[in-house]
Design a protein around this motif. Structure first.
Motif, PDB file in Angstrom:
ATOM      1  N   ASP A  32       0.842  -1.197   0.000  1.00  0.00           N
ATOM      2  CA  ASP A  32       0.000   0.000   0.000  1.00  0.00           C
ATOM      3  C   ASP A  32       0.877   1.247   0.000  1.00  0.00           C
ATOM      4  N   VAL A  33       0.472   2.221  -0.803  1.00  0.00           N
ATOM      5  CA  VAL A  33       1.211   3.481  -0.924  1.00  0.00           C
ATOM      6  C   VAL A  33       0.272   4.644  -0.625  1.00  0.00           C
ATOM      7  N   TYR A  34       0.679   5.486   0.312  1.00  0.00           N
ATOM      8  CA  TYR A  34      -0.067   6.728   0.529  1.00  0.00           C
ATOM      9  C   TYR A  34       0.420   7.738  -0.498  1.00  0.00           C
ATOM     10  N   LEU A  35      -0.479   8.115  -1.423  1.00  0.00           N
ATOM     11  CA  LEU A  35      -0.130   9.028  -2.511  1.00  0.00           C
ATOM     12  C   LEU A  35      -1.153  10.158  -2.540  1.00  0.00           C
ATOM     13  N   PRO A  36      -0.868  11.268  -1.868  1.00  0.00           N
ATOM     14  CA  PRO A  36      -1.841  12.372  -1.828  1.00  0.00           C
ATOM     15  C   PRO A  36      -1.981  13.038  -3.188  1.00  0.00           C
ATOM     16  N   ALA A  69      -4.631   6.124   5.439  1.00  0.00           N
ATOM     17  CA  ALA A  69      -3.465   5.638   4.698  1.00  0.00           C
ATOM     18  C   ALA A  69      -2.218   6.455   5.024  1.00  0.00           C
ATOM     19  N   SER A  70      -2.400   7.755   5.265  1.00  0.00           N
ATOM     20  CA  SER A  70      -1.237   8.598   5.563  1.00  0.00           C
ATOM     21  C   SER A  70      -0.549   8.156   6.849  1.00  0.00           C
ATOM     22  N   ASN A  71      -1.314   7.532   7.741  1.00  0.00           N
ATOM     23  CA  ASN A  71      -0.741   7.064   9.006  1.00  0.00           C
ATOM     24  C   ASN A  71      -0.338   5.601   8.986  1.00  0.00           C
ATOM     25  N   ALA A  73      -0.117   3.368   5.750  1.00  0.00           N
ATOM     26  CA  ALA A  73       0.455   2.741   4.553  1.00  0.00           C
ATOM     27  C   ALA A  73       1.955   2.524   4.735  1.00  0.00           C
ATOM     28  N   PRO A  74       2.472   1.368   4.347  1.00  0.00           N
ATOM     29  CA  PRO A  74       3.908   1.083   4.485  1.00  0.00           C
ATOM     30  C   PRO A  74       4.800   2.050   3.717  1.00  0.00           C
ATOM     31  N   ILE A  75       4.299   2.546   2.583  1.00  0.00           N
ATOM     32  CA  ILE A  75       5.056   3.551   1.828  1.00  0.00           C
ATOM     33  C   ILE A  75       4.276   4.861   1.842  1.00  0.00           C
ATOM     34  N   LYS A  76       4.949   5.917   2.271  1.00  0.00           N
ATOM     35  CA  LYS A  76       4.300   7.226   2.368  1.00  0.00           C
ATOM     36  C   LYS A  76       5.011   8.220   1.452  1.00  0.00           C
ATOM     37  N   VAL A  77       4.250   8.828   0.547  1.00  0.00           N
ATOM     38  CA  VAL A  77       4.795   9.834  -0.370  1.00  0.00           C
ATOM     39  C   VAL A  77       4.418  11.220   0.145  1.00  0.00           C
ATOM     40  N   THR A  78       5.385  12.117   0.158  1.00  0.00           N
ATOM     41  CA  THR A  78       5.170  13.493   0.595  1.00  0.00           C
ATOM     42  C   THR A  78       5.636  14.442  -0.509  1.00  0.00           C
ATOM     43  N   PHE A  79       4.842  15.487  -0.780  1.00  0.00           N
ATOM     44  CA  PHE A  79       5.227  16.490  -1.764  1.00  0.00           C
ATOM     45  C   PHE A  79       5.611  17.774  -1.027  1.00  0.00           C
ATOM     46  N   SER A  80       6.707  18.380  -1.453  1.00  0.00           N
ATOM     47  CA  SER A  80       7.203  19.591  -0.806  1.00  0.00           C
ATOM     48  C   SER A  80       7.375  20.715  -1.823  1.00  0.00           C
ATOM     49  N   ASP A  81       6.948  21.913  -1.441  1.00  0.00           N
ATOM     50  CA  ASP A  81       7.120  23.088  -2.301  1.00  0.00           C
ATOM     51  C   ASP A  81       8.484  23.739  -2.103  1.00  0.00           C
ATOM     52  N   GLU A  82       9.276  23.198  -1.192  1.00  0.00           N
ATOM     53  CA  GLU A  82      10.595  23.752  -0.925  1.00  0.00           C
ATOM     54  C   GLU A  82      11.589  23.343  -2.004  1.00  0.00           C
TER      55      GLU A  82
END
Length: 202
Positions: A32-36, A69-71, A73-82
């Motif tokens: 499972d992948v958390y993909l916002p 899922a964000s808490n 899912a075994p794989i967590k994807v995060t997007f950053s504007d930095e």
């Protein structure tokens, strides 16, 4: 003398643990992948699917964008504007050693992937460079090792070369072979093998 023996024992143990960590893999086939939701979610999903395809679907991914899922899912994807400090995508993986004398018992059980929308100079991320960076980091998440220094093995190239991250956007024949060797047995096969070893020790 006792100090020398203790030091030698510590070095041998450290070497054993290093070997155990050198060949991790996931112990399940569907992850499972958390993909916002994000404008960069598409290349992330495409990169995951590309690895799944070249691995002959021995490892597959299911995508979720819920808070649960964000808490969990075994794989967590995060997007950053930095701006990225180095590469446009950076991954971490959590590994278990298992019985460190047996390489197949070393599993990955959690991983994270951060994707930056700007490069280290503050410029908007180029799609090709972004995809190449993501592709390389997912390879790392799946258990391939990052390669430093000389990145070619003979005439074969690898997308896992640290110096070339973002410059290559195609999984190479060498990477295809390595990922298939890593996942050529199912997690069930490994569980059976571990069970047999436990029985033989009784």
């Amino acid at each position: 003398m006792k100090k020398f023996i203790l030091l030698l024992g510590t070095l041998l143990l450290t070497t054993g643990l290093a070997n155990a960590y050198s060949m991790p893999r996931w112990g399940v086939t569907a992850i499972d992948v958390y993909l916002p939701e994000s404008g960069f979610a598409t290349p992330v999903r495409q990169a995951f699917e590309e690895w799944s395809k070249v691995a002959g679907n021995k490892v597959r991914f299911r995508y979720y964008s819920t808070r649960f899922a964000s808490n969990n899912a075994p794989i967590k994807v995060t997007f950053s504007d930095e701006s990225a400090k180095y590469n446009l995508a950076v991954a971490k993986r959590m590994e278990t050693t298992g019985y460190f004398m047996n390489m197949d018992d070393g599993f990955i059980n959690r991983a994270s992937l951060t994707v930056y929308s700007k490069d280290k100079n503050g410029n908007d991320a180029d799609y090709r460079d972004l995809y190449g960076s993501i592709l390389s980091e997912i390879g790392y998440i799946l258990g391939l090792e990052k390669v430093y220094g000389k990145c070619d093995k003979g005439d074969e190239k690898t997308i896992m070369c640290q110096e070339n991250i973002g410059k290559e956007s195609v999984i190479t024949p060498l990477d295809r072979r390595l990922i298939n060797e890593k996942y050529d047995r199912s997690s069930e096969d490994i569980k059976i093998q571990k069970s047999k070893k436990s029985e033989s020790k009784k």
